[in-house]
Scaffold this motif. Sequence first.
Motif, mmCIF file in Angstrom:
data_model
loop_
_atom_site.group_PDB
_atom_site.id
_atom_site.type_symbol
_atom_site.label_atom_id
_atom_site.label_comp_id
_atom_site.label_asym_id
_atom_site.label_seq_id
_atom_site.Cartn_x
_atom_site.Cartn_y
_atom_site.Cartn_z
ATOM 1 N N ARG A 120 0.829 -1.205 0.000
ATOM 2 C CA ARG A 120 0.000 0.000 0.000
ATOM 3 C C ARG A 120 0.869 1.264 0.000
ATOM 4 N NH1 ARG A 120 -3.160 -2.879 3.798
ATOM 5 N NH2 ARG A 120 -2.201 -1.725 5.490
ATOM 6 N N ASN A 123 2.245 1.704 -3.427
ATOM 7 C CA ASN A 123 1.210 2.247 -4.319
ATOM 8 C C ASN A 123 0.967 3.722 -4.031
ATOM 9 O OD1 ASN A 123 0.861 -0.216 -5.583
ATOM 10 N ND2 ASN A 123 -0.876 -0.814 -4.314
ATOM 11 N N TYR A 124 0.898 4.064 -2.758
ATOM 12 C CA TYR A 124 0.708 5.460 -2.386
ATOM 13 C C TYR A 124 1.871 6.315 -2.878
ATOM 14 C CZ TYR A 124 0.048 9.581 0.535
ATOM 15 O OH TYR A 124 -0.103 10.861 0.977
ATOM 16 N N ASN A 126 3.834 5.629 -5.412
ATOM 17 C CA ASN A 126 3.746 5.745 -6.875
ATOM 18 C C ASN A 126 2.660 6.736 -7.291
ATOM 19 O OD1 ASN A 126 5.816 3.923 -7.244
ATOM 20 N ND2 ASN A 126 4.452 2.158 -7.441
ATOM 21 N N GLU A 127 1.510 6.696 -6.602
ATOM 22 C CA GLU A 127 0.450 7.653 -6.907
ATOM 23 C C GLU A 127 0.906 9.075 -6.629
ATOM 24 O OE1 GLU A 127 -2.989 6.531 -4.674
ATOM 25 O OE2 GLU A 127 -3.278 4.671 -5.809
ATOM 26 N N THR A 128 1.604 9.239 -5.502
ATOM 27 C CA THR A 128 2.102 10.564 -5.150
ATOM 28 C C THR A 128 3.108 11.053 -6.188
ATOM 29 O OG1 THR A 128 1.812 10.049 -2.818
ATOM 30 C CG2 THR A 128 3.221 11.908 -3.320
ATOM 31 N N HIS A 130 3.282 10.101 -9.338
ATOM 32 C CA HIS A 130 2.546 10.376 -10.580
ATOM 33 C C HIS A 130 1.820 11.720 -10.479
ATOM 34 C CE1 HIS A 130 0.412 9.618 -14.261
ATOM 35 N NE2 HIS A 130 -0.768 9.757 -13.642
ATOM 36 N N PHE A 131 1.190 11.967 -9.316
ATOM 37 C CA PHE A 131 0.493 13.231 -9.105
ATOM 38 C C PHE A 131 1.474 14.403 -9.179
ATOM 39 C CE2 PHE A 131 -0.909 16.531 -6.103
ATOM 40 C CZ PHE A 131 -2.083 16.926 -6.729
#
Length: 184
Positions: A120, A123-124, A126-128, A130-131
């Motif tokens: 998790r 993933n967080y 990677n999302e951060t 990407h954002f």
Amino acid sequence: MKNITYFFVSLGYWPSAGSFGFNTDILATNPINLSVVLGVLIFFGKGVLNDLLDNRKQRILSTIRNSEELRKGTIEQLERARARLRKVEIEADEYRMNGYSDIEREKVNLIKATSESLERLENYKNETLHFEQQRAINQVRQRVFQQALQRALGTLNSCLNNELHLRTISANINTLGAMEKITD
């Protein structure tokens, strides 16, 4: 030793004026009286001695019997205690094995939960990332667009004269008017 000898010798010199005393002179004592006393002691003492010895023998035998019974009882208690000890050892082994299996299960659950948490977090992350990349790209686009717009305005302002400027404005107004008619 000399003191004891002197004591007995001095007893022979005491006067026997109606009191009890020891007669240490063997020749002066009455051998018949002594033999009678010894005979009575042996005759009656033999039965008393035999009774004493028999009583003592019976007490010793009863003590031995009691000791044997206590020994048997103690052995039985020892066997029961050993049986309980074996039972407790078996239960302890079961608890130990159950404890080990519980520990292993908890260890696996903890590893699983940790790996899920790490996944998790990954993933967080990677999302951060990407954002943040999208935000950085949008900021760069805005700056590039603003700079391009400023250059274009600068170029237009420097190249346009009033007549060209008025023609461009009226062309844009016509285009907007045509678009407005199409949407109505």
